[in-house]
Design a protein around this motif. Structure first.
Motif, PDB file in Angstrom:
ATOM      1  N   LEU A  17       0.836  -1.211   0.000  1.00 54.09           N
ATOM      2  CA  LEU A  17       0.000   0.000   0.000  1.00 54.09           C
ATOM      3  C   LEU A  17       0.863   1.250   0.000  1.00 54.09           C
ATOM      4  N   LYS A  18       1.931   1.235   0.781  1.00 56.52           N
ATOM      5  CA  LYS A  18       2.825   2.399   0.843  1.00 56.52           C
ATOM      6  C   LYS A  18       3.501   2.650  -0.487  1.00 56.52           C
ATOM      7  N   ALA A  19       3.955   1.582  -1.097  1.00 55.10           N
ATOM      8  CA  ALA A  19       4.606   1.724  -2.396  1.00 55.10           C
ATOM      9  C   ALA A  19       3.636   2.211  -3.437  1.00 55.10           C
ATOM     10  N   GLN A  20       2.374   1.719  -3.332  1.00 54.14           N
ATOM     11  CA  GLN A  20       1.365   2.149  -4.296  1.00 54.14           C
ATOM     12  C   GLN A  20       1.040   3.629  -4.115  1.00 54.14           C
ATOM     13  N   ASN A  21       0.981   4.073  -2.814  1.00 49.00           N
ATOM     14  CA  ASN A  21       0.672   5.477  -2.535  1.00 49.00           C
ATOM     15  C   ASN A  21       1.784   6.387  -3.033  1.00 49.00           C
ATOM     16  N   ASN A  22       3.045   5.974  -2.849  1.00 45.95           N
ATOM     17  CA  ASN A  22       4.165   6.774  -3.321  1.00 45.95           C
ATOM     18  C   ASN A  22       4.204   6.832  -4.831  1.00 45.95           C
ATOM     19  N   ASN A  23       3.741   5.790  -5.471  1.00 47.83           N
ATOM     20  CA  ASN A  23       3.759   5.769  -6.922  1.00 47.83           C
ATOM     21  C   ASN A  23       2.740   6.727  -7.507  1.00 47.83           C
ATOM     22  N   THR A  24       1.667   7.014  -6.749  1.00 45.17           N
ATOM     23  CA  THR A  24       0.636   7.923  -7.261  1.00 45.17           C
ATOM     24  C   THR A  24       1.046   9.382  -7.080  1.00 45.17           C
ATOM     25  N   ASN A  25       1.956   9.704  -6.139  1.00 50.25           N
ATOM     26  CA  ASN A  25       2.373  11.078  -5.897  1.00 50.25           C
ATOM     27  C   ASN A  25       3.511  11.459  -6.846  1.00 50.25           C
ATOM     28  N   GLY A  26       3.587  12.788  -7.086  1.00 51.00           N
ATOM     29  CA  GLY A  26       4.628  13.278  -7.987  1.00 51.00           C
ATOM     30  C   GLY A  26       5.503  14.313  -7.309  1.00 51.00           C
ATOM     31  N   LYS A  27       6.153  15.127  -8.087  1.00 49.09           N
ATOM     32  CA  LYS A  27       7.037  16.160  -7.554  1.00 49.09           C
ATOM     33  C   LYS A  27       7.013  17.384  -8.465  1.00 49.09           C
ATOM     34  N   ILE A  28       7.385  18.504  -7.869  1.00 50.17           N
ATOM     35  CA  ILE A  28       7.458  19.774  -8.597  1.00 50.17           C
ATOM     36  C   ILE A  28       8.906  20.232  -8.585  1.00 50.17           C
ATOM     37  N   THR A  29       9.441  20.510  -9.739  1.00 49.95           N
ATOM     38  CA  THR A  29      10.830  20.928  -9.846  1.00 49.95           C
ATOM     39  C   THR A  29      10.915  22.263 -10.585  1.00 49.95           C
ATOM     40  N   GLY A  30      12.055  22.909 -10.491  1.00 50.59           N
ATOM     41  CA  GLY A  30      12.271  24.169 -11.194  1.00 50.59           C
ATOM     42  C   GLY A  30      13.585  24.793 -10.802  1.00 50.59           C
ATOM     43  N   ARG A  31      13.855  25.959 -11.354  1.00 46.97           N
ATOM     44  CA  ARG A  31      15.083  26.703 -11.053  1.00 46.97           C
ATOM     45  C   ARG A  31      14.748  28.182 -10.930  1.00 46.97           C
ATOM     46  N   VAL A  32      15.287  28.813  -9.909  1.00 46.42           N
ATOM     47  CA  VAL A  32      15.029  30.229  -9.640  1.00 46.42           C
ATOM     48  C   VAL A  32      16.272  31.019 -10.008  1.00 46.42           C
ATOM     49  N   ILE A  33      16.114  32.051 -10.853  1.00 44.75           N
ATOM     50  CA  ILE A  33      17.238  32.879 -11.277  1.00 44.75           C
ATOM     51  C   ILE A  33      16.865  34.354 -11.190  1.00 44.75           C
ATOM     52  N   ASP A  34      17.878  35.188 -11.091  1.00 48.88           N
ATOM     53  CA  ASP A  34      17.703  36.641 -11.057  1.00 48.88           C
ATOM     54  C   ASP A  34      17.327  37.123 -12.457  1.00 48.88           C
ATOM     55  N   ALA A  35      16.246  37.908 -12.533  1.00 42.00           N
ATOM     56  CA  ALA A  35      15.773  38.368 -13.835  1.00 42.00           C
ATOM     57  C   ALA A  35      16.739  39.340 -14.486  1.00 42.00           C
ATOM     58  N   THR A  62      15.756  26.639  -2.510  1.00 39.97           N
ATOM     59  CA  THR A  62      16.643  26.355  -3.636  1.00 39.97           C
ATOM     60  C   THR A  62      18.057  26.060  -3.149  1.00 39.97           C
ATOM     61  N   ASP A  63      18.793  25.308  -3.937  1.00 42.99           N
ATOM     62  CA  ASP A  63      20.182  24.995  -3.616  1.00 42.99           C
ATOM     63  C   ASP A  63      21.083  26.093  -4.184  1.00 42.99           C
ATOM     64  N   PRO A  64      22.401  26.005  -4.007  1.00 42.71           N
ATOM     65  CA  PRO A  64      23.294  27.055  -4.517  1.00 42.71           C
ATOM     66  C   PRO A  64      23.192  27.284  -6.011  1.00 42.71           C
ATOM     67  N   LYS A  65      22.677  26.325  -6.765  1.00 44.90           N
ATOM     68  CA  LYS A  65      22.504  26.505  -8.206  1.00 44.90           C
ATOM     69  C   LYS A  65      21.109  26.983  -8.567  1.00 44.90           C
ATOM     70  N   GLY A  66      20.284  27.277  -7.558  1.00 47.35           N
ATOM     71  CA  GLY A  66      18.941  27.783  -7.798  1.00 47.35           C
ATOM     72  C   GLY A  66      17.901  26.716  -8.047  1.00 47.35           C
ATOM     73  N   ASN A  67      18.283  25.444  -7.986  1.00 54.62           N
ATOM     74  CA  ASN A  67      17.340  24.356  -8.262  1.00 54.62           C
ATOM     75  C   ASN A  67      16.547  23.980  -7.014  1.00 54.62           C
ATOM     76  N   PHE A  68      15.318  23.507  -7.221  1.00 55.53           N
ATOM     77  CA  PHE A  68      14.504  23.027  -6.106  1.00 55.53           C
ATOM     78  C   PHE A  68      13.695  21.816  -6.575  1.00 55.53           C
ATOM     79  N   ASP A 108      12.593  27.614 -15.589  1.00 57.02           N
ATOM     80  CA  ASP A 108      13.237  28.772 -14.960  1.00 57.02           C
ATOM     81  C   ASP A 108      12.186  29.761 -14.472  1.00 57.02           C
ATOM     82  N   ILE A 109      12.302  30.139 -13.216  1.00 57.36           N
ATOM     83  CA  ILE A 109      11.407  31.135 -12.612  1.00 57.36           C
ATOM     84  C   ILE A 109      12.233  32.390 -12.355  1.00 57.36           C
ATOM     85  N   LEU A 110      11.831  33.494 -12.965  1.00 65.08           N
ATOM     86  CA  LEU A 110      12.586  34.746 -12.859  1.00 65.08           C
ATOM     87  C   LEU A 110      12.095  35.567 -11.682  1.00 65.08           C
TER      88      LEU A 110
END
Length: 278
Positions: A17-35, A62-68, A108-110
């Protein structure tokens, strides 16, 4: 043996059940940079909201490279905000995580820097009541509430090293041989009586009083005890002032009339009328 088999089946079922629940969830990724500089912005705050909610239920930075990367996001429609000090908050109103794709890449998010421009800067400072300079001591009555009223003679009683007796005689460090100046120059107002002259100067017109105990070569040697320079405030107020003096005797009668008119252009008109009868 039977109990062990039951525990094994329960463990396998919960793990499934736990593995099935984790398989249904996703993730949001991106990168933040100075405009402006196009450089990554590290430690920016990422917040994930359910639609209609004012409190985030998930987030990160975000990490030092702006990724999250925000994990364990169930399929649905969310609002994502990106915020950091010195930048305008960026809001993504609809970040949809699909049950099929699961992962949402925002790219990329400005972030736009906040620019504050000062209209003007006002610096206000007040001079000390008593200031010891290289060649003189300066007393500012405007900073002393006890010296706001009265005349110049009253103000002199507050000046260090200066003393005034009950008769209005002024001493500088015990010496009465003092040269008085008005705005750095000798004045005829001190000719007849120094006490009367000091009583005629309102304290409200005094900007400061300078005490010079060791006059330089530029000063007259008349005041061996020192010099007291009364600096008056600039006064461009229009007005008329005058005085009438009349002396009468058994054999001589004379009179004089003086009038002064002062304008903002600092033009002084003096009229002197005198009549003498013998």
């Amino acid at each position: 043996m039977k109990n062990i088999l039951i525990l094994f089946l329960l463990f396998s079922f919960s793990y499934s059940l736990k593995a099935q629940n984790n398989n249904t969830n996703g993730k949001i990724t991106g990168r933040v940079i100075d405009a402006t500089t196009k450089q990554p912005v590290d430690f920016a705050t990422i917040s994930v909201f359910k639609q209609g909610s004012t409190s985030p239920f998930n987030g990160g930075s975000t990490d030092p490279k702006g990724n999250f990367k925000i994990d364990n996001i169930a399929p649905g429609d969310y609002m994502v905000t990106v915020d950091f000090i010195g930048y305008q908050k960026q809001t993504i109103a609809h970040a949809v995580v699909l049950s099929t794709g699961k992962n949402l890449a925002l790219g990329d998010i400005l972030l736009v820097p906040i620019q504050h421009q000062l209209k003007e800067v006002s610096i206000t400072a007040s001079a000390p009541t008593v200031a010891n300079k290289i060649d003189k001591l300066v007393y500012s009555p405007a900073n002393d509430l006890t010296s706001q009223g009265g005349v110049a003679l009253d103000v002199l009683q507050k000046v260090p090293m200066v003393s005034v007796d009950i008769n209005g005689n002024v001493e500088l460090m015990g010496n009465t041989n003092i040269q008085f100046l008005i705005n750095g120059k000798p004045s005829t107002i001190f000719g007849a009586s120094i006490t009367d002259a000091l009583q005629a100067i309102p304290a409200s017109q005094i900007k400061n009083i300078e005490v010079i105990t060791n006059p330089g070569a530029k000063y007259d040697a008349a005041g061996t005890g020192g010099i007291i320079n009364i600096v008056l405030k600039d006064n461009n107020v229009q007005g008329v002032n005058g005085s009438v003096n009349l002396n009468a005797g058994t054999r001589l009668e004379n009179g004089s009339f003086n009038i002064n008119a002062k304008k903002k252009a600092n033009l002084v008109l003096g009229l002197f009328l005198a009549a003498t009868k013998v």
